[in-house]
Design a protein around this motif. Structure first.
Motif, PDB file in Angstrom:
ATOM      1  N   ARG A  31      -9.123  -1.987 -48.649  1.00 44.88           N
ATOM      2  CA  ARG A  31      -9.382  -0.917 -49.771  1.00 44.88           C
ATOM      3  C   ARG A  31     -10.665  -1.619 -50.420  1.00 44.88           C
ATOM      4  NH1 ARG A  31      -5.698   2.865 -51.318  1.00 44.88           N
ATOM      5  NH2 ARG A  31      -6.582   2.726 -53.230  1.00 44.88           N
ATOM      6  N   HIS A  57     -12.722   3.432 -43.613  1.00 46.49           N
ATOM      7  CA  HIS A  57     -12.088   2.776 -44.726  1.00 46.49           C
ATOM      8  C   HIS A  57     -11.965   3.488 -45.880  1.00 46.49           C
ATOM      9  CE1 HIS A  57     -13.552  -0.480 -41.881  1.00 46.49           C
ATOM     10  NE2 HIS A  57     -12.950  -1.043 -42.693  1.00 46.49           N
ATOM     11  N   HIS A  58     -10.876   2.996 -46.859  1.00 50.43           N
ATOM     12  CA  HIS A  58     -10.788   3.681 -48.072  1.00 50.43           C
ATOM     13  C   HIS A  58     -11.964   2.818 -49.021  1.00 50.43           C
ATOM     14  CE1 HIS A  58      -9.021   4.716 -51.936  1.00 50.43           C
ATOM     15  NE2 HIS A  58      -9.585   3.720 -52.450  1.00 50.43           N
ATOM     16  N   SER A  60     -13.877   3.193 -52.699  1.00 44.74           N
ATOM     17  CA  SER A  60     -14.306   3.473 -53.975  1.00 44.74           C
ATOM     18  C   SER A  60     -15.695   2.754 -54.442  1.00 44.74           C
ATOM     19  CB  SER A  60     -13.272   2.902 -54.904  1.00 44.74           C
ATOM     20  OG  SER A  60     -12.025   3.344 -54.693  1.00 44.74           O
ATOM     21  N   GLU A  84      -6.935   0.393 -58.854  1.00 44.77           N
ATOM     22  CA  GLU A  84      -6.891   0.983 -57.514  1.00 44.77           C
ATOM     23  C   GLU A  84      -6.521   0.093 -56.408  1.00 44.77           C
ATOM     24  OE1 GLU A  84     -10.670   2.809 -56.753  1.00 44.77           O
ATOM     25  OE2 GLU A  84     -10.752   3.858 -58.821  1.00 44.77           O
ATOM     26  N   ILE A  86      -7.733  -2.885 -55.333  1.00 43.02           N
ATOM     27  CA  ILE A  86      -8.736  -2.933 -54.287  1.00 43.02           C
ATOM     28  C   ILE A  86      -8.607  -4.413 -53.791  1.00 43.02           C
ATOM     29  CG2 ILE A  86     -11.218  -3.480 -54.143  1.00 43.02           C
ATOM     30  CD1 ILE A  86     -10.757  -0.283 -54.534  1.00 43.02           C
TER      31      ILE A  86
END
Length: 385
Positions: A31, A57-58, A60, A84, A86
């Protein structure tokens, strides 16, 4: 040569098209938080290349990391990391973005207030999140070292920390991504790299011939290629040499086994925190006066610098030393970075404020001999007017 412990685990992927290799560097299933600055990466195509490489990929985003990254801004990123969940950071930008990402990586795993990382100069960092970097502005060398500088706006404090846990896992350096940089940033980057070399080279001889020759080679390359980067912004080979110089200037290699100074940087940090000068601008102002003020302690290396870097030989030693410093100042000005406090509308009245924060931050015994007292710093600042 002094004893040393050299360690650098950062993988470098250098050259055109290397952003495409990003997918192989980021762990599958990670993430990712993409950390960047004001958005120039969306204008020069870097953002699109990164997102394409990270397809699947995730991802943000955290934008808005400013030059001289602030604690206040970075705490927002730490909050986002936690909210989130991460587990991998990707810094895309210059030294400020990478420095900020190091702080995020360490601060997100720290139980206490992350500002204590700066107060303790990194001594309380026992772990950090993994992260990589994509460099778009060569200057600080942060892409291949374990150092970071962060500013706290509310208190006008700018501190550095170092810790081996915050080495980037990898750094991607594509010189073609620097073609569109503003002239000011190109000039600042070259001066920044030059000053980094000088802080490690311009001390006193310890028989470290390899490190000296490496350092002199970097200085000569910056002197040769810096003006070319301004004159020919899309010359790939020029930009490649400038980029690699900036990385090598502060990845630990030339500083291994030699005494280091860093007094110019410490005074410069206070000028930036108080008056918002660019980091390189403060270095261009302070370094010449620092060398003039301390020329007796640095005499042997100044004469070596004069001969090997500027080809100044023979005659009176003091005359040669002054000529070398003048040539260095001229080079900084050629790169568009002015060398006097008055060039930035700062005068004698600001000196006491700078000395006050140096004393507050216990920067009262700086330099390779710990002999840069507040009185010496005052003389340096007065000479820089």
């Amino acid at each position: 040569m002094l004893n040393f412990d050299f360690y650098n685990p950062t993988q470098i992927l250098f050259g055109k098209g290397q952003i495409a290799a990003l997918a192989k560097q980021v762990p599958p299933g990670a993430r990712v938080l993409l950390v960047y600055g004001g958005g120039s990466i969306k204008q020069n195509g870097v953002y699109d290349e990164v997102m394409q490489a990270l397809a699947g990929h995730h991802v943000s985003e955290f934008a808005g990391v400013e030059p001289n990254p602030s604690y206040e801004t970075l705490m927002g990123a730490i909050d986002q990391v936690k909210a989130e969940k991460i587990d991998f950071l990707l810094a895309v930008g210059g030294g400020s973005v990478i420095d900020g990402t190091k702080f995020i990586a360490a601060g997100a795993l720290l139980a206490e207030d992350p500002w204590t990382i700066l107060e303790k100069h990194g001594a309380n960092v026992t772990a950090a999140m993994p992260f990589g970097a994509i460099l778009t502005l060569p200057a600080t060398g942060s892409e291949m070292n374990a150092a970071s500088v962060v500013t706290r706006k509310s208190t006008q404090e700018k501190f550095a920390f170092m810790n081996r846990n915050v080495f980037p896992k990898f750094a991607i350096l594509d010189p073609s991504k620097t073609f569109s940089l503003p002239v000011r940033q190109v000039g600042n980057g070259v001066v920044d790299a030059f000053a980094h070399v000088m802080e490690q080279y311009m001390t006193y001889p310890v028989g470290a011939k390899v490190q000296d020759r490496f350092a002199e080679g970097l200085l000569l390359t910056l002197i040769e290629e810096g003006p070319q980067a301004l004159a020919h912004p899309d010359d790939y080979d020029v930009r490649a040499n400038v980029m690699w110089c900036a990385t090598l200037a502060l990845n630990g290699l030339i500083g291994a086994g030699v005494p280091q100074d860093w007094s110019t940087h410490m005074i410069g940090h206070e000028l930036t925190a108080l008056y918002h000068l660019d980091h390189a601008q403060t270095l261009a102002v302070i370094l010449p006066s620092m060398l003039r003020t301390r020329k007796d302690a640095k005499r042997a290396k100044l004469l070596q610098f004069a001969e090997r870097v500027w080809d100044l030989k023979g005659g009176d030693e003091d005359t040669r030393i002054e000529a070398a410093i003048v040539k260095m100042e001229a080079f900084f000005n050629q790169m568009g970075v002015k060398t006097r406090l008055s060039d930035y509308q700062l005068g004698a009245k600001e000196i006491d404020a700078v000395l006050g924060v140096l004393e507050k931050h216990r920067m009262v015994k700086l330099g390779e001999h710990r002999d840069v007292t507040l009185a010496v710093s005052r003389k340096v600042l007065e000479m820089s007017l």
